[in-house]
Design an enzyme around this catalytic site. Structure first.
Site, PDB file in Angstrom:
ATOM      1  N   HIS A 161      26.791  25.380  25.534  1.00 51.89           N
ATOM      2  CA  HIS A 161      26.084  25.798  26.751  1.00 51.89           C
ATOM      3  C   HIS A 161      24.600  25.511  26.535  1.00 51.89           C
ATOM      4  CE1 HIS A 161      25.572  27.724  30.544  1.00 51.89           C
ATOM      5  NE2 HIS A 161      24.895  28.748  30.057  1.00 51.89           N
ATOM      6  N   GLU A 190      24.884  31.994  21.059  1.00 50.58           N
ATOM      7  CA  GLU A 190      25.956  30.984  21.046  1.00 50.58           C
ATOM      8  C   GLU A 190      26.174  30.472  19.630  1.00 50.58           C
ATOM      9  OE1 GLU A 190      25.394  27.661  23.717  1.00 50.58           O
ATOM     10  OE2 GLU A 190      27.516  27.086  23.586  1.00 50.58           O
ATOM     11  N   LYS A 227      22.097  19.529  27.709  1.00 50.99           N
ATOM     12  CA  LYS A 227      21.065  20.077  28.617  1.00 50.99           C
ATOM     13  C   LYS A 227      19.667  19.710  28.133  1.00 50.99           C
ATOM     14  CE  LYS A 227      23.639  24.026  30.521  1.00 50.99           C
ATOM     15  NZ  LYS A 227      24.880  24.076  29.697  1.00 50.99           N
ATOM     16  N   HIS A 285      19.416  22.110  33.002  1.00 53.58           N
ATOM     17  CA  HIS A 285      20.557  22.986  33.280  1.00 53.58           C
ATOM     18  C   HIS A 285      20.948  22.818  34.753  1.00 53.58           C
ATOM     19  CE1 HIS A 285      23.363  26.121  33.411  1.00 53.58           C
ATOM     20  NE2 HIS A 285      22.678  27.129  32.891  1.00 53.58           N
ATOM     21  N   PHE A 326      25.552  33.897  34.216  1.00 48.88           N
ATOM     22  CA  PHE A 326      25.071  35.197  34.673  1.00 48.88           C
ATOM     23  C   PHE A 326      26.281  35.935  35.263  1.00 48.88           C
ATOM     24  CE2 PHE A 326      20.244  34.678  35.739  1.00 48.88           C
ATOM     25  CZ  PHE A 326      19.990  34.427  34.400  1.00 48.88           C
TER      26      PHE A 326
END
Lengths: 103, 407
Positions: B298, B309, B330, B335, B394
């Site tokens: 991520h 992470e 990313k 993102h 989120f």
């Protein structure tokens, strides 16, 4: 009531064809009165609403979209020619669009 | 259960407006980040983002009829065109007699319809509803291709595409569909989102040298850089793909979907929810942890995500962590929020296809608390057989998507 002259008829016919030619990216010469809006042009019902909104402003017509919708239920406008006739009825009668179709 | 394979890929990203250019730039370690040009940022503290190139707008005009494109937002246009690329890439021809065996599952958190347009009731706007409905993505695809199977949008913020892929997987694995179009799309580089994420301190506030702002796992990271794009995949039953001799990029195993039930924006302490999701993915996929070659992390470049992470990865993979390559694309794409899982799924499939692991660029000063092989700065050529693609959102909506070399 607005009297529909040949000049207005011609103007509206051209305007409707120009509108669909532009929206559907089709050569205006390929759009005839008998052209079917949904089948031939990939058009949709929301285009009617946008067109009628422009017409209302352009010709200062006092009419509710709902009224036009009810008329279209009774007299569906499937072709460019039929839609042009409906637009002329709207310009001529405003809120009092007659139930009986004009030939 | 039917096996599910990937037979088509489509990508529109800040690195390119097609799969080839996006992938080449990704492997080359290029950054898609620059100054925001979509709107005037004079009054904004955030001034950078990873935007899709302006040439995308020309592609829209050339490829989507005016009447249709006027009823689509930018994110829906991206989804539509990335799907066209994926479908073309797959070589599939949708047949009328099988149309109820084809479906669409898109990950998206709304259509990114600019709120000022939506709120401006002073003008007649017959497209307002169609442009704002979150099911616009699958609706246009279903209409365009005549797909009459299940067709829906799933919205779980930054893991939306992962959720979409999982639900698409289920349709095929359960034998309900032969083909599912899936992935994600998002075009959030709008004043309201930039300000919103800026206000909650989630984004990098760097102004100078934008290409270095997205630096996942680096000591200097200070928040994510917003991106946009769409990554789309054609998923197909193995039976269908083999029957038509399709090229198979990878096999998709059942993605893990979990809720953290911890906090509306923060991940669970030390990445416990992230770890649980990776463990579940391995278990569901029948993959031993020691067989995983690569994790497309991520890796948002936010202080908390990257630390947690990395802890989660170490806790799941133990001693195998040292042999495991982890990178965050990313660092190059920014993102892409709801599209991120789709974009990264496509890149993960390409890693298997080409045997190349994309780099984590801008990783010059690796965080001392993060002890992973993060493929810094340069891509790495090596056989890639098993990949996990992580997305954590989120709201605690986690997804981990496993791809394995087909064979």
């Amino acid at each position: 009531m607005t009297a529909i002259t040949n000049e207005i008829k011609q103007e509206v016919s051209s305007f409707v064809k120009e509108y669909f030619a532009d929206e559907c990216e089709i050569d205006i010469d390929d759009i005839k009165d008998e052209t079917k809006i949904i089948e031939d042009l990939d058009g949709d019902s929301l285009m009617f609403l946008s067109l009628l909104e422009i017409i209302r402003k352009k010709y200062d017509v006092q009419v509710e979209i709902k009224t036009i919708g009810k008329s279209l239920m009774k007299r569906p406008a499937e072709t460019i020619g039929e839609l042009t006739d409906m637009v002329l009825l709207v310009i001529e009668h405003g809120e009092n669009i007659p139930d009986v179709a004009v030939a | 259960m039917e096996r599910v394979v990937v037979t088509g890929l489509g990508l529109i990203s800040p690195l390119g407006i097609d799969l080839k250019s996006s992938w080449e730039n990704c492997v080359a370690g290029e950054s898609g980040v620059g100054q925001i040009t979509h709107f005037d940022t004079r009054d904004f503290k955030i001034k950078i983002a990873a935007q899709v190139a302006d040439s995308f707008d020309d592609m829209v005009v050339k490829s989507i009829k005016k009447r249709i494109r006027k009823q689509m937002t930018r994110s829906v246009q991206m989804c539509f065109l990335a799907t066209q690329m994926a479908v073309e890439d797959s070589g599939i021809e949708f047949r009328e007699e099988n149309s109820d065996r084809y479906g669409v599952a898109i990950g998206a958190s709304g259509t990114d319809y600019p709120s000022d347009d939506m709120a401006d009731t002073s003008v007649f706007n017959s497209s307002r509803i169609v442009k704002s409905m979150s099911n616009a993505f699958p609706a246009w695809l279903s209409l365009h291709y005549g797909l009459k199977g299940p067709s829906f949008t799933v919205g779980t913020a930054c893991s939306s595409a992962g959720y979409g892929m999982a639900l698409a997987f289920d349709q095929i694995a359960l034998g309900l569909c032969d083909v599912m179009i899936t992935g994600g799309a998002c075009a959030p580089i709008l004043p309201e989102f930039i300000a919103g994420f800026g206000d909650i301190q989630a984004m990098s506030e760097r102004e100078t040298n934008p290409i270095e702002a997205s630096c996942p796992f680096d000591r200097r990271r200070d928040g994510f850089v917003m991106g946009e794009g769409s990554g789309m995949l054609v998923l197909e039953s193995e039976k269908s793909a083999r029957a038509r001799g399709a090229h198979i990029y990878a096999e998709l195993r059942r993605p893990a979907l979990l809720g953290e039930a911890y906090n509306i924006v923060s991940p669970g302490v030390d990445g416990v929810g992230m770890a649980r999701c990776m463990e579940t993915a391995l278990k569901q996929a029948g993959i031993d942890a020691s067989h995983v070659d690569y994790i497309n992390a991520h890796g948002t470049s936010t202080p908390l995500n990257d630390l947690y992470e990395s802890k989660a990865i170490k806790s799941v993979f133990g001693s195998h962590t040292k042999k495991l390559a982890v990178s965050s694309t990313k660092s190059m794409t920014g993102h892409c929020l709801a599209a991120a899982g789709g974009v990264e799924a496509v890149l993960s499939c390409m890693a298997i296809e080409d045997g190349v692991i994309p780099p984590t660029i801008n990783l010059h000063e690796q965080d001392s608390e993060i002890d992973l092989d993060l493929v810094p700065l340069e891509a790495r050529r090596m056989p890639v057989n098993v990949v996990l693609s992580n997305s954590f959102a989120f709201g605690g909506h986690n997804s981990v998507v496993p791809f394995i070399r087909y064979g």
